[in-house]
Scaffold this motif. Sequence first.
Motif, PDB file in Angstrom:
ATOM      1  N   THR A 115     -18.630  11.496 -11.788  1.00 56.53           N
ATOM      2  CA  THR A 115     -17.948  10.320 -12.324  1.00 56.53           C
ATOM      3  C   THR A 115     -16.692  10.013 -11.520  1.00 56.53           C
ATOM      4  O   THR A 115     -16.411   8.848 -11.216  1.00 56.53           O
ATOM      5  N   PHE A 116     -15.940  11.045 -11.133  1.00 51.99           N
ATOM      6  CA  PHE A 116     -14.753  10.835 -10.313  1.00 51.99           C
ATOM      7  C   PHE A 116     -15.130  10.153  -9.003  1.00 51.99           C
ATOM      8  O   PHE A 116     -14.485   9.190  -8.583  1.00 51.99           O
ATOM      9  N   SER A 117     -16.170  10.635  -8.363  1.00 49.92           N
ATOM     10  CA  SER A 117     -16.595  10.072  -7.086  1.00 49.92           C
ATOM     11  C   SER A 117     -16.966   8.601  -7.224  1.00 49.92           C
ATOM     12  O   SER A 117     -16.560   7.769  -6.410  1.00 49.92           O
ATOM     13  N   LYS A 118     -17.730   8.267  -8.267  1.00 54.09           N
ATOM     14  CA  LYS A 118     -18.138   6.879  -8.476  1.00 54.09           C
ATOM     15  C   LYS A 118     -16.943   5.992  -8.810  1.00 54.09           C
ATOM     16  O   LYS A 118     -16.788   4.901  -8.265  1.00 54.09           O
ATOM     17  N   ARG A 119     -16.088   6.459  -9.711  1.00 54.11           N
ATOM     18  CA  ARG A 119     -14.948   5.653 -10.126  1.00 54.11           C
ATOM     19  C   ARG A 119     -13.938   5.482  -8.986  1.00 54.11           C
ATOM     20  O   ARG A 119     -13.309   4.447  -8.859  1.00 54.11           O
ATOM     21  N   LYS A 120     -13.796   6.520  -8.150  1.00 53.12           N
ATOM     22  CA  LYS A 120     -12.855   6.459  -7.032  1.00 53.12           C
ATOM     23  C   LYS A 120     -13.223   5.320  -6.094  1.00 53.12           C
ATOM     24  O   LYS A 120     -12.380   4.508  -5.717  1.00 53.12           O
ATOM     25  N   SER A 121     -14.495   5.233  -5.732  1.00 56.35           N
ATOM     26  CA  SER A 121     -14.899   4.161  -4.814  1.00 56.35           C
ATOM     27  C   SER A 121     -14.718   2.792  -5.473  1.00 56.35           C
ATOM     28  O   SER A 121     -14.366   1.824  -4.808  1.00 56.35           O
ATOM     29  N   GLY A 122     -14.935   2.716  -6.787  1.00 60.83           N
ATOM     30  CA  GLY A 122     -14.721   1.454  -7.493  1.00 60.83           C
ATOM     31  C   GLY A 122     -13.254   1.048  -7.496  1.00 60.83           C
ATOM     32  O   GLY A 122     -12.925  -0.132  -7.327  1.00 60.83           O
ATOM     33  N   ILE A 123     -12.370   2.016  -7.674  1.00 61.86           N
ATOM     34  CA  ILE A 123     -10.930   1.728  -7.654  1.00 61.86           C
ATOM     35  C   ILE A 123     -10.498   1.273  -6.267  1.00 61.86           C
ATOM     36  O   ILE A 123      -9.715   0.331  -6.121  1.00 61.86           O
ATOM     37  N   TYR A 124     -11.016   1.939  -5.217  1.00 58.36           N
ATOM     38  CA  TYR A 124     -10.705   1.512  -3.844  1.00 58.36           C
ATOM     39  C   TYR A 124     -11.146   0.072  -3.612  1.00 58.36           C
ATOM     40  O   TYR A 124     -10.425  -0.730  -3.016  1.00 58.36           O
ATOM     41  N   LYS A 125     -12.336  -0.265  -4.077  1.00 57.71           N
ATOM     42  CA  LYS A 125     -12.851  -1.627  -3.898  1.00 57.71           C
ATOM     43  C   LYS A 125     -11.956  -2.626  -4.624  1.00 57.71           C
ATOM     44  O   LYS A 125     -11.610  -3.671  -4.069  1.00 57.71           O
ATOM     45  N   LYS A 126     -11.564  -2.322  -5.852  1.00 58.53           N
ATOM     46  CA  LYS A 126     -10.695  -3.226  -6.617  1.00 58.53           C
ATOM     47  C   LYS A 126      -9.331  -3.380  -5.941  1.00 58.53           C
ATOM     48  O   LYS A 126      -8.785  -4.490  -5.875  1.00 58.53           O
ATOM     49  N   ALA A 127      -8.780  -2.278  -5.430  1.00 57.84           N
ATOM     50  CA  ALA A 127      -7.485  -2.353  -4.744  1.00 57.84           C
ATOM     51  C   ALA A 127      -7.602  -3.201  -3.483  1.00 57.84           C
ATOM     52  O   ALA A 127      -6.713  -4.006  -3.178  1.00 57.84           O
ATOM     53  N   SER A 128      -8.691  -3.031  -2.748  1.00 57.97           N
ATOM     54  CA  SER A 128      -8.910  -3.825  -1.538  1.00 57.97           C
ATOM     55  C   SER A 128      -9.056  -5.307  -1.884  1.00 57.97           C
ATOM     56  O   SER A 128      -8.494  -6.169  -1.211  1.00 57.97           O
ATOM     57  N   ASP A 129      -9.804  -5.600  -2.951  1.00 60.05           N
ATOM     58  CA  ASP A 129      -9.969  -6.984  -3.393  1.00 60.05           C
ATOM     59  C   ASP A 129      -8.627  -7.599  -3.791  1.00 60.05           C
ATOM     60  O   ASP A 129      -8.329  -8.742  -3.443  1.00 60.05           O
ATOM     61  N   LEU A 130      -7.819  -6.841  -4.516  1.00 57.69           N
ATOM     62  CA  LEU A 130      -6.505  -7.328  -4.943  1.00 57.69           C
ATOM     63  C   LEU A 130      -5.634  -7.662  -3.731  1.00 57.69           C
ATOM     64  O   LEU A 130      -5.002  -8.722  -3.685  1.00 57.69           O
ATOM     65  N   ALA A 131      -5.619  -6.775  -2.756  1.00 62.70           N
ATOM     66  CA  ALA A 131      -4.816  -7.005  -1.554  1.00 62.70           C
ATOM     67  C   ALA A 131      -5.325  -8.213  -0.777  1.00 62.70           C
ATOM     68  O   ALA A 131      -4.538  -9.021  -0.278  1.00 62.70           O
ATOM     69  N   THR A 132      -6.638  -8.362  -0.677  1.00 64.81           N
ATOM     70  CA  THR A 132      -7.216  -9.479   0.069  1.00 64.81           C
ATOM     71  C   THR A 132      -6.951 -10.806  -0.626  1.00 64.81           C
ATOM     72  O   THR A 132      -6.562 -11.791   0.017  1.00 64.81           O
ATOM     73  N   LEU A 133      -7.140 -10.851  -1.931  1.00 66.36           N
ATOM     74  CA  LEU A 133      -6.998 -12.102  -2.678  1.00 66.36           C
ATOM     75  C   LEU A 133      -5.548 -12.553  -2.819  1.00 66.36           C
ATOM     76  O   LEU A 133      -5.259 -13.749  -2.778  1.00 66.36           O
ATOM     77  N   THR A 134      -4.632 -11.610  -2.994  1.00 68.21           N
ATOM     78  CA  THR A 134      -3.256 -11.989  -3.284  1.00 68.21           C
ATOM     79  C   THR A 134      -2.291 -11.746  -2.134  1.00 68.21           C
ATOM     80  O   THR A 134      -1.166 -12.223  -2.167  1.00 68.21           O
ATOM     81  N   GLY A 135      -2.714 -10.981  -1.129  1.00 73.93           N
ATOM     82  CA  GLY A 135      -1.808 -10.645  -0.033  1.00 73.93           C
ATOM     83  C   GLY A 135      -0.809  -9.562  -0.415  1.00 73.93           C
ATOM     84  O   GLY A 135       0.138  -9.298   0.326  1.00 73.93           O
ATOM     85  N   ALA A 136      -1.018  -8.943  -1.560  1.00 74.70           N
ATOM     86  CA  ALA A 136      -0.113  -7.886  -2.009  1.00 74.70           C
ATOM     87  C   ALA A 136      -0.330  -6.630  -1.176  1.00 74.70           C
ATOM     88  O   ALA A 136      -1.404  -6.407  -0.636  1.00 74.70           O
ATOM     89  N   LYS A 137       0.717  -5.837  -1.082  1.00 77.02           N
ATOM     90  CA  LYS A 137       0.595  -4.531  -0.443  1.00 77.02           C
ATOM     91  C   LYS A 137       0.273  -3.544  -1.559  1.00 77.02           C
ATOM     92  O   LYS A 137       1.024  -3.406  -2.514  1.00 77.02           O
ATOM     93  N   VAL A 138      -0.869  -2.866  -1.424  1.00 77.77           N
ATOM     94  CA  VAL A 138      -1.399  -2.034  -2.495  1.00 77.77           C
ATOM     95  C   VAL A 138      -1.535  -0.602  -2.005  1.00 77.77           C
ATOM     96  O   VAL A 138      -1.983  -0.359  -0.889  1.00 77.77           O
ATOM     97  N   GLY A 139      -1.142   0.336  -2.849  1.00 82.84           N
ATOM     98  CA  GLY A 139      -1.320   1.752  -2.550  1.00 82.84           C
ATOM     99  C   GLY A 139      -1.843   2.487  -3.769  1.00 82.84           C
ATOM    100  O   GLY A 139      -1.361   2.276  -4.880  1.00 82.84           O
ATOM    101  N   VAL A 140      -2.857   3.324  -3.557  1.00 84.35           N
ATOM    102  CA  VAL A 140      -3.443   4.117  -4.634  1.00 84.35           C
ATOM    103  C   VAL A 140      -3.497   5.562  -4.164  1.00 84.35           C
ATOM    104  O   VAL A 140      -3.992   5.842  -3.080  1.00 84.35           O
ATOM    105  N   VAL A 141      -2.972   6.465  -4.990  1.00 81.44           N
ATOM    106  CA  VAL A 141      -3.037   7.898  -4.702  1.00 81.44           C
ATOM    107  C   VAL A 141      -3.634   8.568  -5.926  1.00 81.44           C
ATOM    108  O   VAL A 141      -3.212   8.308  -7.052  1.00 81.44           O
ATOM    109  N   MET A 142      -4.631   9.434  -5.687  1.00 80.97           N
ATOM    110  CA  MET A 142      -5.241  10.154  -6.801  1.00 80.97           C
ATOM    111  C   MET A 142      -5.657  11.543  -6.335  1.00 80.97           C
ATOM    112  O   MET A 142      -5.822  11.780  -5.142  1.00 80.97           O
TER     113      MET A 142
END
Length: 192
Positions: free
Chosen positions: A28-55
Motif C-alpha cells: 500500500t505504501f508503494s502504491k500510495r507513494k507513486s500516487g502522491i508523487y503524481k499529484k505533487a507533479s500535477d500541482l506543480a505543473t498546473l499552478t507553477g508552485a514549487k512543491v516538495g514531498v518527503v516521506m
Amino acid sequence: MAESGKKTRGKKVIELKRIEDDKNRVITFSKRKSGIYKKASDLATLTGAKVGVVMFSPSGKPYSFGDPSIEDVTNLFQGVSQPLDGSTHHAIEAYRKMKISKLLQDHNDVLHQLDDEKEHGKKLEEMTKGKTSQGWWESSTDDLNVQQLRQLLAAFEKLSKTTHSKINQRNLGGGGASSSSFPAVNTPQTRI
C-alpha cells in the motif's frame, strides 16, 4: 448499454486505519507513494508552485519528490536563495518532469498487471479448492490461455510417457507383474 469488458474493479472506499499486515502495508505504501508523487507533479505543473514531498517508508527508508528539485524547495523553505540559469534549467527540468511522469506511469501499469495476475491466481485457487469429487485433470480449461494449455498438454504428455515407460519396464523386466498382465504399450506422439 452495460459494459461487459470491464478490466478493473474500480475504486473502493476503505476505512482509514493502520494496516496490520506488514506485507500489505508495504504494498500500500508503494502504491500510495507513486500516487502522491503524481499529484505533487500535477500541482506543480498546473499552478507553477514549487512543491516538495518527503516521506519515510515503514522500514525507515527516505523518499522525496521536489519540483523543480527537492534541494531547491528545501533551500527556499529555509530561506537560502540560489541563482538559476534560466534557459538551461527550464529545459532540464521539463525533461526530468517528463521522465518522472513516464516512470510513474510505467510503475502504475506494472502494479495493475501485478494486481490482475494476483486476481487470476486467486480465481485459479478458488477453482481448485473444494474439488474433492473430481481430480485436477477434470477441471475446466475454459479460463486458460494458449500458453497455459500448451503447458498442460506437455504435462499430460510427460505423464503419459512416464506411465507407458513404467508399464513397459514391468512387462520386460518382470517388475512384479507377469507379461500377460500388461500388454506392451507404445508411447503416443502429439504435435501442436
